[in-house]
Design an enzyme around this catalytic site. Sequence first.
Site, PDB file in Angstrom:
ATOM      1  N   GLU B  49     -51.953  45.483  46.872  1.00 10.11           N
ATOM      2  CA  GLU B  49     -51.682  44.136  47.355  1.00 10.11           C
ATOM      3  C   GLU B  49     -52.666  43.186  46.668  1.00 10.11           C
ATOM      4  O   GLU B  49     -53.882  43.354  46.794  1.00 10.11           O
ATOM      5  CB  GLU B  49     -51.868  44.101  48.871  1.00 10.11           C
ATOM      6  CG  GLU B  49     -51.391  42.827  49.497  1.00 10.11           C
ATOM      7  CD  GLU B  49     -51.462  42.877  51.026  1.00 10.11           C
ATOM      8  OE1 GLU B  49     -50.688  42.173  51.660  1.00 10.11           O
ATOM      9  OE2 GLU B  49     -52.300  43.622  51.573  1.00 10.11           O
ATOM     10  N   GLU B  60     -57.770  33.924  56.559  1.00 12.33           N
ATOM     11  CA  GLU B  60     -58.798  34.834  56.055  1.00 12.33           C
ATOM     12  C   GLU B  60     -60.142  34.597  56.742  1.00 12.33           C
ATOM     13  O   GLU B  60     -60.541  33.459  56.974  1.00 12.33           O
ATOM     14  CB  GLU B  60     -59.003  34.659  54.548  1.00 12.33           C
ATOM     15  CG  GLU B  60     -57.737  34.554  53.715  1.00 12.33           C
ATOM     16  CD  GLU B  60     -56.828  35.789  53.770  1.00 12.33           C
ATOM     17  OE1 GLU B  60     -57.281  36.854  54.229  1.00 12.33           O
ATOM     18  OE2 GLU B  60     -55.657  35.657  53.364  1.00 12.33           O
TER      19      GLU B  60
END
Lengths: 400, 261
Positions: B49, B60
């Site tokens: 990924e 994030e």
Amino acid sequence: MSINDNFPDKNGFFGDYGGKFVPETLMYALDELETTYNKLKSSPEFIDEFYKDLSHFVGRPSPLYLAKRLSDQYGSGNIWLKREDLNHTGAHKINNTVGQILLAKHMGKKRIIAETGAGQHGVATATVAARLGLECHIYMGTEDVKRQSLNVYRIKLLGAHVHPVDSGSATLKDALNEALRDWVTNVEDTYYIIGSVTGPHPYPLIVRDFNSVVGQELITQSQALFNRNPDAIVACVGGGSNAMGAFYPFIEKEDVRLIGVEAGGIGLETGEHAAPLNDGTPGVLHGARSYLMQDEIGQVKDTKSVSAGLDYPGVGPEHSWLKDTGRAEYVAVNDNDALRAFHEVTKLEGIMPALETAHAFGYLPILMKQLGKESNVIVNVSGRGDKDINTVAQIDGIEL
Amino acid sequence: MNRLQTKLKQLKTEEKKALVAYLVAGDPDIDSTLELMHLFVSSGVDIIEIGVPFTDPIAEGPIIQKAHDRSLKHNISLQNIIDLVKDFRQVDTSTPIVLMGYLNTFIAHINLINQSDAIGVDAVLVVDIPGELELSNYGITNPNIDTISLISPTTSDERIKQITKNSSGFIYYVNLRGVTGSSNLDIEEITSNLNKIRTHTNVPTLAGFGIKSYEDAKVLAKYADGVIVGSSIVEMIDAVKDTKDFSKIKEYLEGLSRAIN
Ligand SMILES: Cc1ncc(COP(=O)(O)O)c(C=O)c1O
């Protein structure tokens, strides 16, 4: 042009702008908020509760005041000031927080979070949270913590926690990122009070509605004071909440020019500014599609403005729609012209505007030339300038 | 069937779980990313990924945010990432590649993404589009690219139904309320939600967010079709960004691979 109750549409779009572009975890919270708001906004008890708070806690209605000497200075028509600076806590931001804290209360949320740039929204949020005894966390870029230190202290006095945010450009956009991250983490017990007509649906709609009290009062006050609609309403645009609140009730009154003033920073031509409607392209940031300052690979650009509250690369989606349809005009005033206007209004009227608001005043030299002696122009005085004294003194080379 | 579907099917027949490893393209530099991708594969990683850096990555935590920032210092664009994948494909034609990022950078490169299957990417995961909508709503119409949708602990049953309908490749179950790199796994809740998702779809469901230790991976692999590991790898990459001695990362990935099978 006509607007109706279905605007934005059910997915939160104003034309091509708006929407809900958030991580999946937040979708449920947005749905919950939307359901609650749709239910409450037509409830007579809720409306009554909101307007009572606006009267007795905020001090509404705010006056529409004729700025005599400022009008004389330009010699073409009357300049009227919508005195949002006289609201409790000193800016229009309290209209929205008073409304949203009621939503939080009805939803049973125990923890309040918010982002802030100039600190006015942080103060307004900490204020309503204190009043209800709710835990409150304010995210603020470290740049803004420095230049708006007075408001940081006010927020702390009100019992809220200030979290300085050092990532990215350490300004409003980064504070919003961090508030969204908090919300993703604490989504179940936390209410996020967004401070402008930005963010994912339904925020642009909710914040607009709560600030629309400004435009509603202007309709009545204009009739009472000069017996017709104003020729133009001028307001500064950061995320766009004070402008949207003043504009919204006038959208269908097409004889009224709606003028939004963005932060021109060092100058539009330099690229060093915070004026996405003037010099940006559509993109997706903070949950909505709207005009955005971005580069050709889709990265968000750093912004520049003397005013912390306008120092933001995005703008509320409804403004993007108003721009594209041509219903509102968007211009930019740079740092120097805003500072000049700050001093002018302070000296001529005894009213010290926030640096954000000073941008709206900064457009008068151009606007008043276009208007006749009989014209009536309203400037939305979104806030008072006490918080900016340090910045102004520093620029003027004065040690306090 | 693209590489991703083939790989997931093959793992299923072999009764094995998928190990998905994440890194940010261009962190610490694009040559290292290429080297790391090959090292991932040789250490037992099944699917790579690749994080597409963005200035405002709201999902994030601090570790991956900083990796995005490091990558952006080199101005890494989606074009650079497609070039990187092309280089990778010179050597490796079978390991599936998923791009994970934020809508704004994909929109800025829509023509590139829609070009053809020649770009070597198998799936796209856009963190900030609601899962019940399709990528085609945003102009991503390349039929060779799968859509990875997220389902989280707060996703309602009704949304799960809609999301599973629009998913191809695999479903990414977000283990926790929070950003990447958090650590508060609630195994009971995770298993109950994974079971719920299974009643709606046969698309493999992989679990990500908050997986750090071999033990985390082992427990989750019992219930999910695979695990996705990000922040702990990115943290290790940062720790050796000067020496570029990636041997510890290899060791860690081999350990994860053993733990889940
Ligand atoms: C006094 C004042 N005016 C204007 C703004 C800009 O916000 P908006 O564009 O949402 O009105 C701020 C934001 O902090 C502010 O404090």
